[in-house]
Scaffold this motif. Structure first.
Motif, PDB file in Angstrom:
ATOM      1  N   ARG A  31     -16.546 -10.305  27.450  1.00  0.00           N
ATOM      2  CA  ARG A  31     -15.978 -11.411  27.929  1.00  0.00           C
ATOM      3  C   ARG A  31     -17.301 -12.079  28.673  1.00  0.00           C
ATOM      4  NH1 ARG A  31     -10.756 -12.982  28.195  1.00  0.00           N
ATOM      5  NH2 ARG A  31     -10.190 -14.816  29.561  1.00  0.00           N
ATOM      6  N   TYR A  32     -17.886 -13.267  28.543  1.00  0.00           N
ATOM      7  CA  TYR A  32     -19.040 -13.601  28.836  1.00  0.00           C
ATOM      8  C   TYR A  32     -18.961 -15.124  29.296  1.00  0.00           C
ATOM      9  CZ  TYR A  32     -20.906  -9.351  26.995  1.00  0.00           C
ATOM     10  OH  TYR A  32     -20.953  -8.035  26.589  1.00  0.00           O
ATOM     11  N   LEU A  33     -19.700 -15.558  30.234  1.00  0.00           N
ATOM     12  CA  LEU A  33     -19.523 -16.761  30.874  1.00  0.00           C
ATOM     13  C   LEU A  33     -20.989 -17.309  30.958  1.00  0.00           C
ATOM     14  CD1 LEU A  33     -17.511 -18.436  33.703  1.00  0.00           C
ATOM     15  CD2 LEU A  33     -19.922 -18.500  33.855  1.00  0.00           C
ATOM     16  N   ASP A  34     -21.054 -18.477  30.465  1.00  0.00           N
ATOM     17  CA  ASP A  34     -22.343 -19.223  30.536  1.00  0.00           C
ATOM     18  C   ASP A  34     -22.094 -20.346  31.548  1.00  0.00           C
ATOM     19  OD1 ASP A  34     -24.610 -20.911  30.159  1.00  0.00           O
ATOM     20  OD2 ASP A  34     -24.652 -20.965  28.182  1.00  0.00           O
ATOM     21  N   GLY A  35     -22.788 -20.280  32.651  1.00  0.00           N
ATOM     22  CA  GLY A  35     -22.216 -21.109  33.644  1.00  0.00           C
ATOM     23  C   GLY A  35     -23.216 -22.608  33.672  1.00  0.00           C
ATOM     24  N   THR A  36     -24.131 -22.551  32.876  1.00  0.00           N
ATOM     25  CA  THR A  36     -25.091 -23.651  32.726  1.00  0.00           C
ATOM     26  C   THR A  36     -25.165 -24.107  31.161  1.00  0.00           C
ATOM     27  OG1 THR A  36     -27.018 -22.215  32.941  1.00  0.00           O
ATOM     28  CG2 THR A  36     -26.295 -23.555  34.913  1.00  0.00           C
ATOM     29  N   PHE A  37     -24.050 -24.699  30.623  1.00  0.00           N
ATOM     30  CA  PHE A  37     -24.202 -24.863  29.178  1.00  0.00           C
ATOM     31  C   PHE A  37     -25.475 -25.518  28.561  1.00  0.00           C
ATOM     32  CE2 PHE A  37     -23.156 -27.409  25.243  1.00  0.00           C
ATOM     33  CZ  PHE A  37     -22.503 -26.524  24.679  1.00  0.00           C
ATOM     34  N   GLY A  38     -25.757 -26.855  29.283  1.00  0.00           N
ATOM     35  CA  GLY A  38     -26.791 -27.638  28.780  1.00  0.00           C
ATOM     36  C   GLY A  38     -26.489 -28.263  27.494  1.00  0.00           C
ATOM     37  N   ARG A  39     -27.283 -27.655  26.417  1.00  0.00           N
ATOM     38  CA  ARG A  39     -26.848 -28.038  25.042  1.00  0.00           C
ATOM     39  C   ARG A  39     -26.577 -26.963  24.120  1.00  0.00           C
ATOM     40  NH1 ARG A  39     -26.255 -31.835  27.430  1.00  0.00           N
ATOM     41  NH2 ARG A  39     -26.796 -34.007  27.013  1.00  0.00           N
ATOM     42  N   ALA A  43     -25.392 -20.282  24.405  1.00  0.00           N
ATOM     43  CA  ALA A  43     -23.994 -20.077  24.087  1.00  0.00           C
ATOM     44  C   ALA A  43     -23.804 -19.752  22.417  1.00  0.00           C
ATOM     45  CB  ALA A  43     -23.173 -21.668  24.310  1.00  0.00           C
ATOM     46  N   ARG A  44     -24.685 -20.523  21.638  1.00  0.00           N
ATOM     47  CA  ARG A  44     -24.608 -20.501  20.197  1.00  0.00           C
ATOM     48  C   ARG A  44     -24.810 -18.631  19.928  1.00  0.00           C
ATOM     49  NH1 ARG A  44     -25.666 -23.732  15.971  1.00  0.00           N
ATOM     50  NH2 ARG A  44     -24.172 -25.130  16.996  1.00  0.00           N
ATOM     51  N   ALA A  45     -26.002 -18.215  20.721  1.00  0.00           N
ATOM     52  CA  ALA A  45     -26.388 -16.839  20.271  1.00  0.00           C
ATOM     53  C   ALA A  45     -25.520 -15.983  20.853  1.00  0.00           C
ATOM     54  CB  ALA A  45     -27.869 -16.734  20.990  1.00  0.00           C
ATOM     55  N   VAL A  46     -24.863 -16.348  21.846  1.00  0.00           N
ATOM     56  CA  VAL A  46     -23.767 -15.082  22.438  1.00  0.00           C
ATOM     57  C   VAL A  46     -22.714 -14.920  21.395  1.00  0.00           C
ATOM     58  CG1 VAL A  46     -22.334 -14.756  24.275  1.00  0.00           C
ATOM     59  CG2 VAL A  46     -24.574 -15.252  24.811  1.00  0.00           C
ATOM     60  N   ASP A  93      -8.913 -19.756  35.888  1.00  0.00           N
ATOM     61  CA  ASP A  93      -8.049 -18.535  35.433  1.00  0.00           C
ATOM     62  C   ASP A  93      -8.621 -17.851  34.302  1.00  0.00           C
ATOM     63  OD1 ASP A  93      -6.026 -19.526  37.244  1.00  0.00           O
ATOM     64  OD2 ASP A  93      -4.807 -20.748  35.395  1.00  0.00           O
ATOM     65  N   GLU A  94      -9.598 -18.439  33.494  1.00  0.00           N
ATOM     66  CA  GLU A  94     -10.137 -17.461  32.425  1.00  0.00           C
ATOM     67  C   GLU A  94     -10.954 -16.582  33.005  1.00  0.00           C
ATOM     68  OE1 GLU A  94     -10.164 -17.379  29.168  1.00  0.00           O
ATOM     69  OE2 GLU A  94      -9.013 -19.378  28.676  1.00  0.00           O
ATOM     70  N   THR A  95     -11.523 -16.344  34.193  1.00  0.00           N
ATOM     71  CA  THR A  95     -12.123 -15.392  34.718  1.00  0.00           C
ATOM     72  C   THR A  95     -11.516 -14.172  35.461  1.00  0.00           C
ATOM     73  OG1 THR A  95     -12.712 -16.432  36.995  1.00  0.00           O
ATOM     74  CG2 THR A  95     -14.159 -17.189  35.065  1.00  0.00           C
ATOM     75  N   VAL A  96     -10.185 -14.424  35.836  1.00  0.00           N
ATOM     76  CA  VAL A  96      -9.451 -13.523  36.333  1.00  0.00           C
ATOM     77  C   VAL A  96      -9.344 -12.022  35.723  1.00  0.00           C
ATOM     78  CG1 VAL A  96      -7.040 -13.007  37.227  1.00  0.00           C
ATOM     79  CG2 VAL A  96      -7.981 -15.270  37.408  1.00  0.00           C
ATOM     80  N   ALA A  97      -9.281 -12.145  34.388  1.00  0.00           N
ATOM     81  CA  ALA A  97      -9.456 -10.740  33.571  1.00  0.00           C
ATOM     82  C   ALA A  97     -10.690 -10.143  33.833  1.00  0.00           C
ATOM     83  CB  ALA A  97      -8.998 -11.129  32.268  1.00  0.00           C
ATOM     84  N   GLY A  98     -11.819 -10.870  34.520  1.00  0.00           N
ATOM     85  CA  GLY A  98     -13.014  -9.968  34.526  1.00  0.00           C
ATOM     86  C   GLY A  98     -13.969 -10.287  33.713  1.00  0.00           C
ATOM     87  N   LEU A  99     -15.293 -10.253  33.752  1.00  0.00           N
ATOM     88  CA  LEU A  99     -16.337 -10.869  33.074  1.00  0.00           C
ATOM     89  C   LEU A  99     -17.388  -9.566  32.645  1.00  0.00           C
ATOM     90  CD1 LEU A  99     -17.173 -14.052  34.789  1.00  0.00           C
ATOM     91  CD2 LEU A  99     -16.067 -13.749  32.598  1.00  0.00           C
ATOM     92  N   ASP A 100     -17.722  -9.601  31.244  1.00  0.00           N
ATOM     93  CA  ASP A 100     -19.050  -8.502  31.158  1.00  0.00           C
ATOM     94  C   ASP A 100     -20.467  -8.991  31.194  1.00  0.00           C
ATOM     95  OD1 ASP A 100     -17.044  -6.226  30.332  1.00  0.00           O
ATOM     96  OD2 ASP A 100     -16.266  -7.888  28.728  1.00  0.00           O
ATOM     97  N   GLY A 101     -20.394 -10.382  31.583  1.00  0.00           N
ATOM     98  CA  GLY A 101     -21.786 -10.901  31.613  1.00  0.00           C
ATOM     99  C   GLY A 101     -21.572 -12.337  32.148  1.00  0.00           C
ATOM    100  N   VAL A 102     -22.428 -12.747  32.983  1.00  0.00           N
ATOM    101  CA  VAL A 102     -22.606 -14.081  33.644  1.00  0.00           C
ATOM    102  C   VAL A 102     -24.133 -14.562  33.497  1.00  0.00           C
ATOM    103  CG1 VAL A 102     -22.413 -15.592  35.662  1.00  0.00           C
ATOM    104  CG2 VAL A 102     -20.871 -13.889  35.258  1.00  0.00           C
ATOM    105  N   LEU A 103     -24.351 -15.860  32.777  1.00  0.00           N
ATOM    106  CA  LEU A 103     -25.732 -16.038  32.435  1.00  0.00           C
ATOM    107  C   LEU A 103     -25.826 -17.432  33.149  1.00  0.00           C
ATOM    108  CD1 LEU A 103     -28.382 -16.280  31.244  1.00  0.00           C
ATOM    109  CD2 LEU A 103     -27.527 -17.481  29.233  1.00  0.00           C
ATOM    110  N   LEU A 104     -26.852 -17.800  33.967  1.00  0.00           N
ATOM    111  CA  LEU A 104     -27.127 -18.697  34.764  1.00  0.00           C
ATOM    112  C   LEU A 104     -28.615 -19.406  34.542  1.00  0.00           C
ATOM    113  CD1 LEU A 104     -25.469 -18.145  38.478  1.00  0.00           C
ATOM    114  CD2 LEU A 104     -24.293 -19.114  36.219  1.00  0.00           C
TER     115      LEU A 104
END
Length: 312
Positions: A31-39, A43-46, A93-104
Motif C-alpha cells: 500500500r503506497y502513497l504518492d503525496g505529490t502526484f504532479g503528472r 504513480a504509473r511506475a508504482v 481514511d485510506e491511510t489508517v490501515a498503514g502504508l508500505d511506502g510514502v513518496l514526496l
C-alpha cells in the motif's frame, strides 16, 4: 513534483525516477502513497509493480494535477485519489490501515512552471499568483500588497536565502505606492533593476520567486507535518522516499531522518531523561542525479533523494 512527468512525451520522466522507485522497494501487495502526484510519472511506475491486491493512494494540492489523476488512474480499482496537501495524509481514511511506502517529490512541477497563468515563473509573464491550489489562500500579489516591509524581507531571507532581501522589500513597498505588482514580469523586472545580475546563469529574481512560492504554499511547514504523518502511518519496514530541490527542504528531511535514527548526543552533566528508541533506519545517504541524467535534464542538478525505512 520535481519535473512533473507528462505522458504525452514518454521520454520525459521525473528527476531521480529510477532511484526513487528503487528506494520505495515496491511489493505487489503493498500500500503506497504518492503525496505529490504532479503528472503521474511515479504513480504509473508504482502501479505497474502492484498486483491485484496492491493499493496506490494519490494526493496533490493542485486541482489541475488531481484532474489528470482522475483521467489517467481514476478507473483503476487499486487507486484512490484525494486533493489535499500531503501534510494531511494521516487524516485520510485510506491511510489508517498503514502504508508500505510514502513518496514526496517536492517543489514545483514542470506543468506549473510552464503555465503562465499559474504565476510560478519569471520566464512566462502571467498573474502573480504562485498558489499550488489557486482556490485557497493568499496569492503572492496579495501578500506583497498587504505585508509590511520587514515581513517581506524576512520571507525573502528565510525562504530564499536572499542576501539583498531588505533592499528588495524596500523597492516593493515603494513601488506599490505607485501601482500594485500584479504580474510575474513586473516583479522580475523590479528585482533585476534593484539588485542587478549577481550570479552568472541565474536570473536575479530566482531566490525571490522561490521564497514567495514557499511562503504562499506553506511548503516547509507542510513538509514537517507531512514527514511526521508519514512516519506515523508507515508500517514496519515501510519506506519513506523524499526528493528535494533546495537546501532548506533537504536540511529538514536530513534532520528528520537523523533525529529518528540516531540518539542525540548526551550531556554527562544532565540526567538521562529516557532511553532513545530509533524509529527509522536511513537507507544509504543523499542520492544525486547521474551525469547522464544531468545531460538530459539540467533541472536535476539540485535534486537530492533521501530514503529511510521504518523500524518495528
Amino acid at each position: 513534483m520535481g519535473t512533473g512527468s507528462d505522458f504525452t512525451t514518454p521520454a520525459h520522466v521525473p528527476v531521480l525516477f529510477a532511484e526513487a522507485l528503487h528506494a520505495l522497494a515496491v511489493r505487489p501487495d503493498g500500500r503506497y502513497l504518492d503525496g505529490t502526484f504532479g503528472r503521474g510519472g511515479h504513480a504509473r511506475a508504482v502501479l505497474e509493480k502492484l498486483g491485484p491486491d496492491g493499493r496506490l493512494l494519490l494526493m496533490d494540492k493542485d486541482p489541475d494535477a488531481i484532474a489528470v489523476a482522475h483521467e489517467r488512474f481514476g478507473a483503476d480499482p487499486r487507486v484512490a485519489i484525494r486533493q489535499a496537501s500531503f501534510a494531511t495524509l494521516a487524516d485520510w481514511d485510506e491511510t489508517v490501515a498503514g502504508l508500505d511506502g510514502v513518496l514526496l517529490d517536492l517543489g514545483v512541477s514542470s506543468p506549473q512552471l510552464d503555465e503562465a497563468r499559474r504565476g510560478f515563473s519569471f520566464q512566462h509573464d502571467g498573474p502573480l499568483d504562485m498558489r499550488m491550489n489557486p482556490d485557497t489562500g493568499q496569492s503572492a500579489a496579495d501578500f506583497l500588497a498587504q505585508a509590511d516591509e520587514k515581513t517581506i524581507a524576512d520571507v525573502l531571507w528565510l525562504y530564499g536565502e536572499e542576501r539583498m532581501s531588505r533592499r528588495i522589500a524596500r523597492a516593493i513597498v515603494v513601488r506599490r505606492t505607485e501601482a500594485a505588482l500584479t504580474t510575474t514580469a513586473q516583479l522580475a523586472d523590479l528585482v533585476a533593476a534593484t539588485i542587478g545580475r549577481r550570479e552568472p546563469g541565474k536570473h536575479p529574481g530566482t531566490r525571490t520567486f522561490q521564497a514567495l512560492r514557499i511562503h504562499v504554499n506553506s511548503e516547509l511547514d507542510d513538509l514537517r507535518e507531512g514527514l511526521d504523518a508519514a512516519l506515523e502511518q508507515l508500517r514496519p519496514a515501510g519506506r519513506l522516499a523524499v526528493i528535494s530541490f533546495h537546501s532548506l527542504e533537504d536540511r529538514i528531511v536530513k534532520q528528520f531522518i537523523a533525529g529518528h535514527a540516531r540518539a542525540p548526543a548526551g550531556n554527562r552533566r544532565l540526567p538521562e531523561v529516557a532511553v532513545f528508541v530509533p524509529k527509522l533506519r536511513a537507507i544509504g545517504g543523499a542520492v544525486m542525479a547521474s551525469e547522464e541524467e544531468l545531460a538530459r535534464n539540467p533541472r536535476a542538478r539540485s535534486a537530492v533523494l533521501r530514503c529511510a525505512e521504518k523500524l518495528a
